[in-house]
Design a protein around this motif. Sequence first.
Motif, short mmCIF file in Angstrom:
data_model
loop_
_atom_site.label_atom_id
_atom_site.label_comp_id
_atom_site.label_asym_id
_atom_site.label_seq_id
_atom_site.Cartn_x
_atom_site.Cartn_y
_atom_site.Cartn_z
N SER A 381 0.84 -1.19 0.00
CA SER A 381 0.00 0.00 0.00
C SER A 381 0.88 1.25 0.00
CB SER A 381 -0.92 0.01 1.23
OG SER A 381 -1.84 -1.06 1.15
N ALA A 382 0.27 2.39 -0.31
CA ALA A 382 1.03 3.63 -0.39
C ALA A 382 1.65 4.01 0.95
CB ALA A 382 0.14 4.77 -0.89
N VAL A 383 0.90 3.77 2.05
CA VAL A 383 1.37 4.15 3.37
C VAL A 383 1.11 3.00 4.35
CG1 VAL A 383 1.24 5.85 5.25
CG2 VAL A 383 0.80 6.57 2.88
N VAL A 384 2.11 2.67 5.16
CA VAL A 384 1.95 1.67 6.21
C VAL A 384 2.30 2.34 7.54
CG1 VAL A 384 2.58 -0.61 7.05
CG2 VAL A 384 2.64 -0.14 4.60
N MET A 385 1.36 2.32 8.47
CA MET A 385 1.60 2.93 9.79
C MET A 385 1.89 1.81 10.80
SD MET A 385 1.29 6.23 9.67
CE MET A 385 0.68 7.46 8.51
N VAL A 386 2.72 2.15 11.78
CA VAL A 386 3.02 1.25 12.88
C VAL A 386 2.59 1.96 14.17
CG1 VAL A 386 4.83 0.00 14.12
CG2 VAL A 386 4.99 0.32 11.63
N VAL A 397 -0.40 16.93 6.81
CA VAL A 397 0.26 16.28 7.95
C VAL A 397 1.69 15.89 7.60
CG1 VAL A 397 0.23 14.23 9.41
CG2 VAL A 397 -1.90 15.46 8.97
N PHE A 398 1.90 15.40 6.37
CA PHE A 398 3.24 14.98 5.96
C PHE A 398 4.18 16.18 5.74
CE2 PHE A 398 2.93 10.39 4.08
CZ PHE A 398 2.24 9.98 5.20
N LYS A 410 0.80 3.23 -8.48
CA LYS A 410 2.25 3.19 -8.29
C LYS A 410 3.04 4.04 -9.28
CE LYS A 410 1.98 -1.44 -6.39
NZ LYS A 410 2.39 -2.85 -6.58
N ARG A 414 3.01 8.15 -5.38
CA ARG A 414 2.27 7.21 -4.53
C ARG A 414 2.10 7.85 -3.17
NH1 ARG A 414 4.01 1.02 -2.93
NH2 ARG A 414 1.93 0.10 -3.13
N ARG B 112 13.19 9.92 1.35
CA ARG B 112 13.01 11.01 2.31
C ARG B 112 12.73 10.39 3.66
NH1 ARG B 112 8.42 14.93 -0.37
NH2 ARG B 112 7.97 13.09 -1.62
N TYR B 114 11.82 11.84 7.92
CA TYR B 114 11.82 12.91 8.92
C TYR B 114 10.82 12.57 10.01
CZ TYR B 114 8.18 14.26 5.54
OH TYR B 114 7.12 14.26 4.67
N LEU B 116 7.59 13.85 12.34
CA LEU B 116 6.56 14.87 12.50
C LEU B 116 6.66 15.46 13.91
CD1 LEU B 116 3.45 13.25 10.78
CD2 LEU B 116 5.27 14.64 9.78
N LEU B 120 5.91 11.01 15.20
CA LEU B 120 5.77 9.96 14.19
C LEU B 120 6.97 10.05 13.24
CD1 LEU B 120 3.62 7.77 13.20
CD2 LEU B 120 2.99 9.46 11.48
N LEU B 122 8.58 9.26 9.85
CA LEU B 122 8.13 8.93 8.50
C LEU B 122 9.32 8.62 7.60
CD1 LEU B 122 5.41 11.51 7.36
CD2 LEU B 122 5.14 9.04 7.63
N GLN B 124 10.09 7.41 3.42
CA GLN B 124 9.62 7.05 2.09
C GLN B 124 10.69 6.17 1.44
OE1 GLN B 124 9.30 10.28 -0.77
NE2 GLN B 124 7.76 9.21 -1.98
N ARG B 420 16.38 2.33 -11.22
CA ARG B 420 15.66 3.25 -10.35
C ARG B 420 14.28 3.58 -10.92
NH1 ARG B 420 17.75 9.16 -8.25
NH2 ARG B 420 19.58 7.97 -7.61
N THR B 424 8.75 2.12 -7.39
CA THR B 424 7.85 3.14 -6.86
C THR B 424 8.28 3.32 -5.39
OG1 THR B 424 5.54 3.77 -6.52
CG2 THR B 424 6.05 1.44 -6.25
N LYS B 426 7.06 3.57 -1.03
CA LYS B 426 6.07 3.28 0.00
C LYS B 426 6.44 4.11 1.22
CE LYS B 426 6.14 -1.04 1.79
NZ LYS B 426 5.80 -2.49 1.77
N TRP B 427 5.45 4.77 1.82
CA TRP B 427 5.69 5.53 3.05
C TRP B 427 5.48 4.60 4.24
CZ3 TRP B 427 7.33 10.55 3.47
CH2 TRP B 427 7.23 11.37 2.34
N ILE B 428 6.38 4.67 5.21
CA ILE B 428 6.20 3.92 6.44
C ILE B 428 6.28 4.91 7.60
CG2 ILE B 428 6.97 1.97 7.86
CD1 ILE B 428 8.22 0.79 5.35
N GLY B 429 5.25 4.88 8.45
CA GLY B 429 5.22 5.77 9.61
C GLY B 429 5.37 4.97 10.89
N TYR B 430 6.46 5.18 11.62
CA TYR B 430 6.71 4.45 12.86
C TYR B 430 6.23 5.29 14.04
CZ TYR B 430 9.72 1.54 9.93
OH TYR B 430 10.19 0.71 8.94
#
Lengths: 437, 437
Positions: A381-386, A397-398, A410, A414, B112, B114, B116, B120, B122, B124, B420, B424, B426-430
């Motif tokens: 998915s475009a965004v995965v939160m933990v 927000v970003f 994709k 994305r 990217r 950084y 928030l 959070l 983030l 990419q 490259r 695509t 994917k954003w991951i937010g920890y």
Amino acid sequence: MTNPQIQANAMEIDVLNEVCAKADAARIAQAQLAQTNTQRKNELLNVIADALDSRAGEIAAANAIDMQEAAEHGMDAGKLDRLKFDVSRVNAAAQGVRHVATLPDPIGEIVRGYHLDNGLRLEQARVPIGVLGMIYEARPNVTVDVASLCIKSGNAVLLRGGHAAERTNAATLGIIADVLREYGYDPALIASVDEYGRQGATAMMQAQGHIDLLIPRGGAGLIQAVVQNSKVPVIETGAGNVHIYVDQTGDQNKAIPIILNAKTQRVGVCNATEKLLVHQGIAETFLPQAAAALAAANVEMHADERAYAIIDKAGIDGVELMHATDEDWDTEYLALKIGIKVVDSLNEAIEHINRHSTGHTESIIAEDYSAIEEFTSRIDSAVVMVNASTRFTDGGVFGFGAELGISTQKMHARGPMGLREMTTTKWIGYGTGQVRA
Amino acid sequence: MTNPQIQANAMEIDVLNEVCAKADAARIAQAQLAQTNTQRKNELLNVIADALDSRAGEIAAANAIDMQEAAEHGMDAGKLDRLKFDVSRVNAAAQGVRHVATLPDPIGEIVRGYHLDNGLRLEQARVPIGVLGMIYEARPNVTVDVASLCIKSGNAVLLRGGHAAERTNAATLGIIADVLREYGYDPALIASVDEYGRQGATAMMQAQGHIDLLIPRGGAGLIQAVVQNSKVPVIETGAGNVHIYVDQTGDQNKAIPIILNAKTQRVGVCNATEKLLVHQGIAETFLPQAAAALAAANVEMHADERAYAIIDKAGIDGVELMHATDEDWDTEYLALKIGIKVVDSLNEAIEHINRHSTGHTESIIAEDYSAIEEFTSRIDSAVVMVNASTRFTDGGVFGFGAELGISTQKMHARGPMGLREMTTTKWIGYGTGQVRA
């Protein structure tokens, strides 16, 4: 006697020609904007913001008529609220334009640069895309957001807003056009195709070679119609069948506030959660608490057999509980409803999500490192939160300032689309007479 | 009696279902590859290279039959040469696979990242696209290039190669499939749809939601047909109506070697120059020299009135000179021909190029700083060269290793497409329990 079919086709061809002519005029205007430096683009944005503020009454008056007509046609309260663009909302939108002026300009950024062995110096630089097309719902603030993002990123745009907002958008775009004209820019830069009604949107889909990129925003039906029929490249946005998975190792004190926030903080938005998957190892203790919290927030639960049995047995006051059908797993409710399913394993959760998700945002509630690594790595998915709410998927927000939309596909972009996502690149090779051996 | 139209549609639907099933199998295989680390992907590539070397005789034998049949059907020498895949060319392709193994892996790169304000974190990250579709000409080395690039970038691919190369491609893909199977990968990862002939290509265009991205390579007609008809996102590649502009301040000692190289070093490739624009201030002295050099290289010149008069007056031995028509300015000759035009100004050159170019590559020969800045900034093409040959636009030359093609459009990738460009993000937010206020 004229064949009405032929007449209709001739009308469509006329509209196509006119929309292509608008796009070509926009391209000439865009070539000028692309040569404008950041400081001058920011000045232009601030002048537009001032003009919107000082002429907010004109927009609000046009909006009052749109609102009245929409109400008479039976528009529901939620849509009426989104259509509303009174003086204070115009002022807020103008403030958004000033914020875009403060954002870093992506144009000119050198993405890569190096020398070849023969001394040719190569640079890949960000440049505007060119002419965008935007088809969107009756939300007048989007008109202002998109116009400001396009000016900052050096792009032109053709707009087709929702029919119900036509007077409001015309008033807004008229003010922007006045400022553009006054400061020596061609108002063709930010143009509407509303005058052609639905045919304007159809023509934009056909305008290959005239419009570089089409972005539909709105319901799933509209977006799929554009994807299926457009000859212009399209970015799909917004559909959000969003999941939260609570792992066996999930912290219930984090899980319940996150689920409540993700489901109820704002209903009817694409990043609101629609499905809750719970590991069977934690379901017996966790689901009654989660269901009680959801019931207290008036959320209707569509549960699979195991989840139904557990929640039913808990005998929660005021619970609205029903059996989930196969259709539930693919449905974006956009309402105070949630699908709930007990899964045997992390693997089952991941496979269920990758099968049924629209690829927008998913969240895992877990403390186990390996489970988190596997979830973030395998979820497509475009965004995965933990351990965080899915509601954070948002350009604002970003830190992007205003956003053009949230891409759920994709290609090119994305996730939230801000200024950087409105660019392409150009390679420049600086030589001293090099030829290829 | 069955309606033949209905029968044909039913056949097409069967092919569409089978191609979608292949794409879905490819997606499952891709999910496994996406979890494979760089070291293991590189090992796999090296084993494939060894297998291609040790079984090169099988491929060459299949290719000999393809070559014979193509020759019998009257294929021209240039195309026959591109179809040829004898043992030494297979060895060279295997060496290319080993080279791809040495390239940096784009997957996992944090584009990217950084925090928030709410803590959070983030990120990419680059991830594979998923399932690609490739429609290409009868060039068996492309099969090997694409397979190796896909494996390295973690993507699956469905391939439709040119009909004339079907036996060669089947032999090549059979060897790759054997290696994949032996090392525990699903051979569905790199699959052909050649068995369905042209219907396979048509089905790939319809396979929305099953194939993520379609890349057509070949003639302009094929590419436009795919762009017009595909419901799957497409990247346009390869069309090259390429220009060189010689400014008034151009160094003639650089200009003539560059023009000769760009036009004649290899004819029939997309980065070969097709048009020469010369500033009127230098035309009288420069054009006779340029025309003499081009005549000596057997290049036929299609000149506008002013250029014709100057070249004609020079009385060059063996010159092939004719009057250019309007059509010339939009034609990619792919032959020993060049269109020549005298322009009044830098501005006229830029406007002519932006109107007639396919957006591939243009070059300016100039010493004046401001002219170069204006040209590189205003030209709207994937690559702009300064005092260098247009022939440098190439993924190999740019340091990408093998290339998937050269994108002449602005979405997703522009210019040479390497590893490259096959990704695509994917954003991951920890988080630690964050909810939206």
